[in-house]
Design an enzyme around this catalytic site. Structure first.
Site, PDB file in Angstrom:
ATOM      1  N   HIS A 119       0.846  -1.204   0.000  1.00 28.79           N
ATOM      2  CA  HIS A 119       0.000   0.000   0.000  1.00 28.79           C
ATOM      3  C   HIS A 119       0.882   1.255   0.000  1.00 28.79           C
ATOM      4  O   HIS A 119       0.628   2.196  -0.750  1.00 28.79           O
ATOM      5  CB  HIS A 119      -0.891   0.050   1.255  1.00 28.79           C
ATOM      6  CG  HIS A 119      -1.957  -0.996   1.307  1.00 28.79           C
ATOM      7  ND1 HIS A 119      -2.148  -1.817   2.397  1.00 28.79           N
ATOM      8  CD2 HIS A 119      -2.903  -1.362   0.406  1.00 28.79           C
ATOM      9  CE1 HIS A 119      -3.168  -2.627   2.165  1.00 28.79           C
ATOM     10  NE2 HIS A 119      -3.636  -2.380   0.963  1.00 28.79           N
TER      11      HIS A 119
ATOM     12  N   LYS B 201     -17.895  -6.252   7.597  1.00 28.96           N
ATOM     13  CA  LYS B 201     -16.678  -7.026   7.841  1.00 28.96           C
ATOM     14  C   LYS B 201     -16.317  -6.950   9.312  1.00 28.96           C
ATOM     15  O   LYS B 201     -16.649  -5.987   9.991  1.00 28.96           O
ATOM     16  CB  LYS B 201     -15.525  -6.432   7.033  1.00 28.96           C
ATOM     17  CG  LYS B 201     -15.487  -6.889   5.591  1.00 28.96           C
ATOM     18  CD  LYS B 201     -14.151  -6.490   4.987  1.00 28.96           C
ATOM     19  CE  LYS B 201     -14.038  -6.845   3.528  1.00 28.96           C
ATOM     20  NZ  LYS B 201     -12.791  -6.345   2.939  1.00 28.96           N
TER      21      LYS B 201
ATOM     22  N   ARG C 247      -1.585  -6.374  -8.619  1.00 24.08           N
ATOM     23  CA  ARG C 247      -0.378  -7.145  -8.328  1.00 24.08           C
ATOM     24  C   ARG C 247      -0.205  -8.222  -9.389  1.00 24.08           C
ATOM     25  O   ARG C 247       0.672  -8.145 -10.228  1.00 24.08           O
ATOM     26  CB  ARG C 247      -0.474  -7.781  -6.927  1.00 24.08           C
ATOM     27  CG  ARG C 247      -0.470  -6.752  -5.797  1.00 24.08           C
ATOM     28  CD  ARG C 247      -1.056  -7.300  -4.527  1.00 24.08           C
ATOM     29  NE  ARG C 247      -2.440  -7.724  -4.720  1.00 24.08           N
ATOM     30  CZ  ARG C 247      -3.266  -8.065  -3.751  1.00 24.08           C
ATOM     31  NH1 ARG C 247      -2.841  -8.087  -2.519  1.00 24.08           N
ATOM     32  NH2 ARG C 247      -4.512  -8.409  -4.005  1.00 24.08           N
TER      33      ARG C 247
ATOM     34  N   SER D 116      -3.135  -7.747   2.710  1.00 15.48           N
ATOM     35  CA  SER D 116      -3.448  -7.565   4.135  1.00 15.48           C
ATOM     36  C   SER D 116      -3.940  -8.873   4.735  1.00 15.48           C
ATOM     37  O   SER D 116      -3.626  -9.215   5.872  1.00 15.48           O
ATOM     38  CB  SER D 116      -4.526  -6.493   4.311  1.00 15.48           C
ATOM     39  OG  SER D 116      -4.048  -5.251   3.881  1.00 15.48           O
TER      40      SER D 116
HETATM   41  O1  PNS Z   1      -8.934  -2.991  -0.105  1.00 12.74           O
HETATM   42  P1  PNS Z   1     -10.163  -3.576  -0.738  1.00 12.74           P
HETATM   43  O2  PNS Z   1     -10.975  -4.306   0.303  1.00 12.74           O
HETATM   44  O3  PNS Z   1      -9.852  -4.397  -1.951  1.00 12.74           O
HETATM   45  O4  PNS Z   1     -11.049  -2.324  -1.242  1.00 12.74           O
HETATM   46  C1  PNS Z   1     -12.291  -2.510  -1.858  1.00 12.74           C
HETATM   47  C2  PNS Z   1     -13.049  -1.184  -2.040  1.00 12.74           C
HETATM   48  C3  PNS Z   1     -13.137  -0.422  -0.739  1.00 12.74           C
HETATM   49  C4  PNS Z   1     -12.315  -0.333  -3.057  1.00 12.74           C
HETATM   50  C5  PNS Z   1     -14.467  -1.535  -2.586  1.00 12.74           C
HETATM   51  O5  PNS Z   1     -15.045  -2.510  -1.783  1.00 12.74           O
HETATM   52  C6  PNS Z   1     -15.385  -0.330  -2.658  1.00 12.74           C
HETATM   53  O6  PNS Z   1     -15.217   0.536  -3.493  1.00 12.74           O
HETATM   54  N1  PNS Z   1     -16.382  -0.279  -1.745  1.00 12.74           N
HETATM   55  C7  PNS Z   1     -17.294   0.838  -1.594  1.00 12.74           C
HETATM   56  C8  PNS Z   1     -18.703   0.474  -2.053  1.00 12.74           C
HETATM   57  C9  PNS Z   1     -18.818   0.589  -3.559  1.00 12.74           C
HETATM   58  O7  PNS Z   1     -18.609   1.640  -4.146  1.00 12.74           O
HETATM   59  N2  PNS Z   1     -19.130  -0.556  -4.195  1.00 12.74           N
HETATM   60  C10 PNS Z   1     -19.222  -0.653  -5.632  1.00 12.74           C
HETATM   61  C11 PNS Z   1     -17.816  -0.848  -6.189  1.00 12.74           C
HETATM   62  S1  PNS Z   1     -17.899  -1.171  -7.894  1.00 12.74           S
END
Ligand code: PNS
Length: 167
Positions: A19, A43, A92, A130
Protein backbone atom coordinates in the site's frame (compact mmCIF):
# COMPACT_ATOMS: atom_id res chain seq x y z
CA UNK A 1 -3.54 24.39 -14.73
CA UNK A 2 -6.15 21.97 -13.46
CA UNK A 3 -5.13 20.13 -10.30
CA UNK A 4 -5.92 16.43 -10.25
CA UNK A 5 -7.15 14.81 -7.06
CA UNK A 6 -7.26 11.03 -6.80
CA UNK A 7 -8.66 8.79 -4.12
CA UNK A 8 -7.01 5.53 -3.11
CA UNK A 9 -9.87 3.56 -1.53
CA UNK A 10 -9.43 0.32 0.37
CA UNK A 11 -9.73 -1.59 3.60
CA UNK A 12 -6.07 -1.24 4.71
CA UNK A 13 -6.52 -3.84 7.47
CA UNK A 14 -3.62 -3.43 8.06
CA UNK A 15 -1.66 -1.12 5.74
CA UNK A 16 1.21 -3.04 4.09
CA UNK A 17 4.43 -2.04 2.37
CA UNK A 18 2.58 -2.68 -0.90
CA UNK A 19 0.00 0.00 0.00
CA UNK A 20 2.76 2.43 0.95
CA UNK A 21 4.63 1.74 -2.26
CA UNK A 22 1.48 2.59 -4.20
CA UNK A 23 0.82 5.73 -2.15
CA UNK A 24 4.36 6.91 -2.98
CA UNK A 25 3.81 6.27 -6.68
CA UNK A 26 0.38 7.94 -6.62
CA UNK A 27 1.70 10.99 -4.79
CA UNK A 28 4.19 11.52 -7.62
CA UNK A 29 1.62 11.61 -10.40
CA UNK A 30 -1.40 13.23 -8.74
CA UNK A 31 -1.56 16.71 -7.24
CA UNK A 32 -3.57 15.46 -4.27
CA UNK A 33 -4.06 11.90 -3.12
CA UNK A 34 -6.68 10.96 -0.55
CA UNK A 35 -6.20 7.56 1.07
CA UNK A 36 -9.81 6.61 1.81
CA UNK A 37 -10.53 3.86 4.32
CA UNK A 38 -13.87 2.12 3.81
CA UNK A 39 -16.00 2.01 6.95
CA UNK A 40 -17.60 -1.35 6.33
CA UNK A 41 -19.85 -2.54 9.16
CA UNK A 42 -20.29 -5.97 7.51
CA UNK A 43 -16.68 -7.03 7.84
CA UNK A 44 -15.16 -7.82 11.20
CA UNK A 45 -11.79 -6.13 10.87
CA UNK A 46 -8.68 -6.78 12.93
CA UNK A 47 -8.00 -3.05 13.35
CA UNK A 48 -10.75 -0.50 13.95
CA UNK A 49 -11.18 2.25 11.38
CA UNK A 50 -9.65 4.79 13.76
CA UNK A 51 -6.62 2.53 14.40
CA UNK A 52 -6.11 2.15 10.66
CA UNK A 53 -6.53 5.87 10.16
CA UNK A 54 -3.93 6.68 12.82
CA UNK A 55 -1.43 4.21 11.32
CA UNK A 56 -1.92 5.57 7.80
CA UNK A 57 -1.64 9.17 9.00
CA UNK A 58 1.69 8.41 10.64
CA UNK A 59 2.92 6.44 7.65
CA UNK A 60 2.02 9.12 5.11
CA UNK A 61 3.09 12.15 7.16
CA UNK A 62 6.14 12.58 4.90
CA UNK A 63 3.96 13.12 1.80
CA UNK A 64 2.78 16.72 1.62
CA UNK A 65 0.04 16.00 -0.94
CA UNK A 66 -1.42 12.91 0.75
CA UNK A 67 -4.18 12.92 3.33
CA UNK A 68 -6.15 10.16 5.00
CA UNK A 69 -9.93 10.01 5.33
CA UNK A 70 -12.70 7.47 5.89
CA UNK A 71 -15.88 6.92 3.90
CA UNK A 72 -18.94 4.78 3.61
CA UNK A 73 -21.40 4.27 0.78
CA UNK A 74 -20.30 4.25 -2.83
CA UNK A 75 -16.73 5.04 -3.80
CA UNK A 76 -18.01 7.16 -6.71
CA UNK A 77 -20.08 9.32 -4.32
CA UNK A 78 -17.12 9.80 -2.01
CA UNK A 79 -14.94 10.71 -5.02
CA UNK A 80 -17.50 13.35 -6.04
CA UNK A 81 -17.59 14.71 -2.49
CA UNK A 82 -13.84 15.35 -2.42
CA UNK A 83 -13.81 16.46 -6.09
CA UNK A 84 -11.58 13.62 -7.18
CA UNK A 85 -11.36 12.80 -10.87
CA UNK A 86 -9.46 9.53 -10.47
CA UNK A 87 -9.47 6.36 -8.40
CA UNK A 88 -6.10 4.76 -7.79
CA UNK A 89 -5.94 0.98 -7.41
CA UNK A 90 -3.02 -1.42 -7.32
CA UNK A 91 -2.77 -4.48 -9.52
CA UNK A 92 -0.38 -7.14 -8.33
CA UNK A 93 -0.93 -10.30 -10.33
CA UNK A 94 -3.23 -11.29 -13.16
CA UNK A 95 -5.61 -12.69 -10.54
CA UNK A 96 -6.40 -9.13 -9.36
CA UNK A 97 -7.36 -8.06 -12.84
CA UNK A 98 -10.83 -9.56 -13.11
CA UNK A 99 -12.12 -8.11 -9.83
CA UNK A 100 -10.47 -4.76 -10.46
CA UNK A 101 -11.81 -4.57 -14.02
CA UNK A 102 -15.33 -5.30 -12.75
CA UNK A 103 -15.08 -2.58 -10.11
CA UNK A 104 -13.56 -0.07 -12.52
CA UNK A 105 -16.27 -0.64 -15.12
CA UNK A 106 -19.06 -0.54 -12.54
CA UNK A 107 -17.65 2.71 -11.17
CA UNK A 108 -17.48 4.08 -14.72
CA UNK A 109 -21.12 3.09 -15.26
CA UNK A 110 -22.05 4.93 -12.05
CA UNK A 111 -19.95 7.98 -12.83
CA UNK A 112 -18.58 8.24 -16.37
CA UNK A 113 -16.12 11.04 -15.68
CA UNK A 114 -14.27 9.20 -12.92
CA UNK A 115 -11.18 7.42 -14.24
CA UNK A 116 -9.64 4.40 -12.55
CA UNK A 117 -5.85 4.39 -12.72
CA UNK A 118 -4.05 1.12 -12.05
CA UNK A 119 -0.49 1.08 -10.82
CA UNK A 120 1.78 -1.86 -10.06
CA UNK A 121 3.57 -2.01 -6.75
CA UNK A 122 7.26 -2.97 -6.69
CA UNK A 123 7.65 -6.62 -7.60
CA UNK A 124 8.82 -7.63 -4.13
CA UNK A 125 5.29 -6.80 -2.92
CA UNK A 126 3.45 -8.55 -5.73
CA UNK A 127 2.35 -11.45 -3.52
CA UNK A 128 1.51 -9.33 -0.51
CA UNK A 129 -2.00 -8.77 0.84
CA UNK A 130 -3.45 -7.56 4.13
CA UNK A 131 -5.29 -10.86 4.47
CA UNK A 132 -2.07 -12.90 4.22
CA UNK A 133 -0.27 -10.54 6.60
CA UNK A 134 -3.06 -11.00 9.18
CA UNK A 135 -2.95 -14.76 8.78
CA UNK A 136 0.84 -15.09 8.98
CA UNK A 137 1.01 -12.73 11.98
CA UNK A 138 -1.79 -14.58 13.75
CA UNK A 139 0.02 -17.89 13.28
CA UNK A 140 3.30 -16.50 14.57
CA UNK A 141 5.16 -16.15 11.23
CA UNK A 142 7.67 -13.41 10.40
CA UNK A 143 6.17 -10.35 8.76
CA UNK A 144 9.14 -7.98 8.94
CA UNK A 145 9.77 -6.37 5.57
CA UNK A 146 6.15 -6.89 4.55
CA UNK A 147 4.61 -4.16 6.68
CA UNK A 148 6.11 -0.95 8.10
CA UNK A 149 7.74 -1.34 11.55
CA UNK A 150 4.91 0.64 13.11
CA UNK A 151 2.31 -1.78 11.74
CA UNK A 152 4.37 -4.77 12.81
CA UNK A 153 4.44 -3.43 16.38
CA UNK A 154 0.67 -2.75 16.39
CA UNK A 155 0.02 -6.24 15.03
CA UNK A 156 2.13 -7.76 17.77
CA UNK A 157 0.25 -5.78 20.43
CA UNK A 158 -3.10 -6.68 18.89
CA UNK A 159 -2.41 -10.39 18.67
CA UNK A 160 -0.54 -10.68 21.95
CA UNK A 161 -1.69 -7.91 24.33
CA UNK A 162 0.71 -9.25 26.98
CA UNK A 163 3.65 -8.21 24.76
CA UNK A 164 2.79 -4.54 25.32
CA UNK A 165 2.68 -4.94 29.09
CA UNK A 166 6.05 -6.69 29.22
CA UNK A 167 7.85 -3.87 27.30
O1 PNS B 1 -8.93 -2.99 -0.11
P1 PNS B 1 -10.16 -3.58 -0.74
O2 PNS B 1 -10.98 -4.31 0.30
O3 PNS B 1 -9.85 -4.40 -1.95
O4 PNS B 1 -11.05 -2.32 -1.24
C1 PNS B 1 -12.29 -2.51 -1.86
C2 PNS B 1 -13.05 -1.18 -2.04
C3 PNS B 1 -13.14 -0.42 -0.74
C4 PNS B 1 -12.32 -0.33 -3.06
C5 PNS B 1 -14.47 -1.53 -2.59
O5 PNS B 1 -15.04 -2.51 -1.78
C6 PNS B 1 -15.38 -0.33 -2.66
O6 PNS B 1 -15.22 0.54 -3.49
N1 PNS B 1 -16.38 -0.28 -1.74
C7 PNS B 1 -17.29 0.84 -1.59
C8 PNS B 1 -18.70 0.47 -2.05
C9 PNS B 1 -18.82 0.59 -3.56
O7 PNS B 1 -18.61 1.64 -4.15
N2 PNS B 1 -19.13 -0.56 -4.20
C10 PNS B 1 -19.22 -0.65 -5.63
C11 PNS B 1 -17.82 -0.85 -6.19
S1 PNS B 1 -17.90 -1.17 -7.89
Amino acid sequence: MKKVTAIYPGSFDPPTNGHLDLIGRGSRIFDQLVVAILRNPEKSPLFSVSERRRMLEELTAEFRNVRVDTFDGLTVDYAAKVKASAVLRGIRALSDYEYELQMALMNRKLRADLETVFMMPAEQYSYLSSRLVREVARLGGKISGLVPDLVEARLREKLDPAAKLSE
